[in-house]
Write a protein that holds these residues in place. Structure first.
Motif, PDB file in Angstrom:
ATOM      1  N   GLN A 169     -30.613 -28.997 -34.018  1.00 58.46           N
ATOM      2  CA  GLN A 169     -29.521 -29.543 -33.978  1.00 58.46           C
ATOM      3  C   GLN A 169     -28.367 -28.989 -33.272  1.00 58.46           C
ATOM      4  O   GLN A 169     -28.407 -27.683 -32.861  1.00 58.46           O
ATOM      5  CB  GLN A 169     -29.180 -29.346 -35.453  1.00 58.46           C
ATOM      6  N   GLY A 170     -27.283 -29.555 -32.894  1.00 52.55           N
ATOM      7  CA  GLY A 170     -26.161 -29.274 -32.286  1.00 52.55           C
ATOM      8  C   GLY A 170     -26.182 -29.582 -30.713  1.00 52.55           C
ATOM      9  O   GLY A 170     -27.309 -29.961 -30.202  1.00 52.55           O
ATOM     10  N   PRO A 171     -25.151 -29.364 -29.882  1.00 48.53           N
ATOM     11  CA  PRO A 171     -25.385 -29.405 -28.529  1.00 48.53           C
ATOM     12  C   PRO A 171     -26.230 -29.019 -27.490  1.00 48.53           C
ATOM     13  O   PRO A 171     -26.493 -29.697 -26.667  1.00 48.53           O
ATOM     14  CB  PRO A 171     -23.741 -29.183 -28.146  1.00 48.53           C
ATOM     15  N   MET A 172     -26.752 -27.940 -28.008  1.00 45.56           N
ATOM     16  CA  MET A 172     -27.566 -27.163 -27.020  1.00 45.56           C
ATOM     17  C   MET A 172     -29.004 -27.585 -27.520  1.00 45.56           C
ATOM     18  O   MET A 172     -30.163 -27.307 -26.948  1.00 45.56           O
ATOM     19  CB  MET A 172     -27.580 -25.777 -27.235  1.00 45.56           C
ATOM     20  N   ALA A 173     -29.324 -28.207 -28.558  1.00 44.02           N
ATOM     21  CA  ALA A 173     -30.758 -28.592 -29.058  1.00 44.02           C
ATOM     22  C   ALA A 173     -31.535 -29.180 -27.903  1.00 44.02           C
ATOM     23  O   ALA A 173     -32.733 -28.974 -27.654  1.00 44.02           O
ATOM     24  CB  ALA A 173     -30.510 -29.024 -30.473  1.00 44.02           C
ATOM     25  N   ALA A 174     -31.141 -30.346 -27.394  1.00 39.74           N
ATOM     26  CA  ALA A 174     -31.806 -31.150 -26.592  1.00 39.74           C
ATOM     27  C   ALA A 174     -32.250 -30.464 -25.449  1.00 39.74           C
ATOM     28  O   ALA A 174     -33.372 -30.491 -24.875  1.00 39.74           O
ATOM     29  CB  ALA A 174     -30.957 -32.580 -26.372  1.00 39.74           C
ATOM     30  N   GLN A 175     -31.415 -29.626 -24.745  1.00 33.61           N
ATOM     31  CA  GLN A 175     -31.660 -28.952 -23.527  1.00 33.61           C
ATOM     32  C   GLN A 175     -33.022 -27.935 -23.814  1.00 33.61           C
ATOM     33  O   GLN A 175     -33.950 -27.828 -23.177  1.00 33.61           O
ATOM     34  CB  GLN A 175     -30.556 -28.322 -22.998  1.00 33.61           C
ATOM     35  N   GLN A 176     -32.614 -27.056 -25.055  1.00 31.82           N
ATOM     36  CA  GLN A 176     -33.855 -26.371 -25.362  1.00 31.82           C
ATOM     37  C   GLN A 176     -35.194 -26.987 -25.593  1.00 31.82           C
ATOM     38  O   GLN A 176     -36.217 -26.214 -25.114  1.00 31.82           O
ATOM     39  CB  GLN A 176     -33.538 -25.399 -26.624  1.00 31.82           C
ATOM     40  N   ILE A 177     -35.004 -28.080 -26.290  1.00 36.08           N
ATOM     41  CA  ILE A 177     -36.342 -28.801 -26.612  1.00 36.08           C
ATOM     42  C   ILE A 177     -37.086 -29.347 -25.071  1.00 36.08           C
ATOM     43  O   ILE A 177     -38.054 -29.141 -24.939  1.00 36.08           O
ATOM     44  CB  ILE A 177     -36.017 -29.947 -27.381  1.00 36.08           C
ATOM     45  N   ILE A 178     -36.153 -29.824 -24.272  1.00 35.74           N
ATOM     46  CA  ILE A 178     -36.845 -30.191 -22.971  1.00 35.74           C
ATOM     47  C   ILE A 178     -37.335 -29.154 -22.311  1.00 35.74           C
ATOM     48  O   ILE A 178     -38.433 -29.288 -21.571  1.00 35.74           O
ATOM     49  CB  ILE A 178     -35.495 -30.790 -22.254  1.00 35.74           C
ATOM     50  N   VAL A 209     -49.443 -23.179 -30.198  1.00 37.53           N
ATOM     51  CA  VAL A 209     -48.628 -22.461 -29.092  1.00 37.53           C
ATOM     52  C   VAL A 209     -47.252 -22.665 -29.291  1.00 37.53           C
ATOM     53  O   VAL A 209     -46.883 -23.884 -29.231  1.00 37.53           O
ATOM     54  CB  VAL A 209     -49.073 -22.778 -27.570  1.00 37.53           C
ATOM     55  N   VAL A 210     -46.433 -21.732 -30.206  1.00 31.90           N
ATOM     56  CA  VAL A 210     -45.164 -22.313 -30.637  1.00 31.90           C
ATOM     57  C   VAL A 210     -43.940 -21.824 -29.728  1.00 31.90           C
ATOM     58  O   VAL A 210     -43.973 -20.836 -29.303  1.00 31.90           O
ATOM     59  CB  VAL A 210     -45.168 -21.702 -32.240  1.00 31.90           C
ATOM     60  N   HIS A 211     -43.056 -22.824 -29.817  1.00 33.52           N
ATOM     61  CA  HIS A 211     -41.887 -22.488 -28.985  1.00 33.52           C
ATOM     62  C   HIS A 211     -40.646 -22.766 -30.058  1.00 33.52           C
ATOM     63  O   HIS A 211     -40.377 -24.060 -30.349  1.00 33.52           O
ATOM     64  CB  HIS A 211     -41.782 -23.384 -27.775  1.00 33.52           C
TER      65      HIS A 211
END
Length: 415
Positions: free
Chosen positions: A178-187, A171-173
């Motif tokens: 990288q970059g400032p938005m990466a952490a929020q998207q991963i969360i 199940v791929v997301h």
């Protein structure tokens, strides 16, 4: 006035060294930028470093107090630092050195120092406690994968996992990595996969990169989100040299995305071979067990009682017959002894019985009521009496009574 220096009027070496020391130390402190190429940590308060110019091939020795070095955070070989140094000369050796009173990492070193401080704070909260790590399921029903779209990391994880276990389901997301938005998207992707009941393990993967590109994987919010998940998380960021804070909080760290693909599923070929090996071992164990039990059974069957089951009965019958014979003999002996005792007693009883007395010629008088007459006072004249003899009874009448004691007649034993 200073005397002129000549061969016949030399200065002492100590004078020269002290003069140089005084001249050098008048230069005062100055901020410099340099690269740390060597650190020698000692148990004493003074620590030794070697600094090199970032551009020129120029290096210098430096010292600092342990407190200064510890306050700067993690200072490692290869870091670029900004340091407040003051030149000095060691009096004993005349060696030029620099005393560092302040030092701070710059560039990548500064980032590493910040990450180290963050790591220490999170560790103090217990987020890196290995005893809290959850085990990775042996065969997950679904594998959550958080990675960049179309990245090598995505292909490596899926390819190596399916090579080992063709039925592996992903199940791929796809998110920024990288970059400032990466952490929020991963969360956000992590929360979705953690809520999916069919996903048994989550892999966060990226194919390495410079320190600045890997900063999202050391984000405090992401670290806390991974700690709070119920599903086991595998960190597969970069290579062995890449160590984001995510590696410390994850339940399992994979050195590369390829390694992650190998760790999350078993190898079908290895499992098949293991099953065959187990079956072979089981067959051998069962065969050995049957052979051992067959040997025991053969030993039991070879015993005389099993060859001829009636033999035991025959032995028992012989023992019973022998016991019965001994019992009969013992019984006869007891009966004979008891019979003799009874006969002796009968003879004694007969000898003492009235009939024996009658047989010896005596008679017994009794009235018509059957009461014995033992005295003349027990009857009177003209009374009817019965005389009991050994062979019969006489009825007599008393003619007279003589209360005198007559002379007793003498009777013979055979009369």
């Amino acid at each position: 006035m200073v005397e002129p220096n000549a061969a016949d009027n030399p200065r002492s070496l100590a004078w020269v060294v002290n003069a140089v020391k005084g001249w050098v130390e008048r230069c005062g402190a100055i901020w410099v930028q340099a690269q740390v190429i060597e650190i020698t940590r000692r148990s004493s308060p003074t620590q030794f470093l070697t600094l090199r110019d970032p551009i020129e091939e120029i290096s210098a020795s430096a010292t600092c107090h342990r407190r200064v070095l510890d306050a700067a955070g993690p200072i490692e070989t290869g870091m670029t630092v900004t340091a407040l140094i003051r030149p000095t000369v060691w009096s004993r050796t005349g060696r030029l050195s620099f005393e560092i009173s302040e030092i701070t990492p710059t560039g990548e070193g500064q980032l590493l120092a910040q990450l180290e401080r963050r790591k220490r704070l999170l560790e103090a909260e217990g987020l890196f406690d290995v005893t809290l790590h959850r085990p990775i399921p042996v065969l997950p029903r679904g594998i959550g994968l958080i990675t960049g779209a179309g990245s090598d990391a995505e292909r490596d994880v899926q390819r190596h996992a399916t090579l080992r276990w063709p039925a592996a389901r992903f199940v791929v997301h796809n998110t920024r990595v990288q970059g400032p938005m990466a952490a929020q998207q991963i969360i956000a992707a992590l929360a979705d996969l953690d809520a999916d009941p069919t996903v048994d393990v989550i892999v966060i993967a990226r194919g390495g990169g410079p320190l600045e590109d890997l900063l999202p994987f050391s984000d405090e919010a992401l670290v806390r989100a991974v700690y709070a998940t119920r599903t086991p998380v595998v960190s597969a960021i970069g290579h062995d040299r890449d160590n984001p804070i995510l590696d410390l909080v994850a339940d399992l760290r994979a050195s590369t995305p390829t390694d992650a693909g190998k760790l999350i599923v078993p190898d079908a070929a290895e499992q098949s071979q293991a099953i065959e090996t187990a079956r072979a071992q089981l067959r051998q164990a069962v065969t050995r067990f049957i052979d051992v039990e067959s040997g025991h059974l053969s030993q039991i069957r070879s015993r005389p009682v099993m060859v001829n089951p009636a033999a035991t009965l025959d032995i028992a019958v012989e023992r019973l017959d022998s016991t019965l014979q001994r019992l009969r003999l013992a019984t006869h002996r007891v009966l004979d002894a008891e019979s003799r005792d009874v006969n002796h007693m009968l003879e004694r009883v007969r000898a003492m019985s009235p009939k024996a007395t009658l047989d010896r010629g005596y008679a017994i008088l009794a009235d018509t009521e059957g009461d014995s007459i033992t005295s003349v006072n027990d009857t009177n004249a003209r009374a009817n009496l019965l005389v009991y003899l050994s062979d019969g009874t006489l009825s007599v009448t008393v003619d007279s009574l003589d209360r005198r004691t007559p002379n007793r007649p003498t009777f013979q034993e055979d009369s």
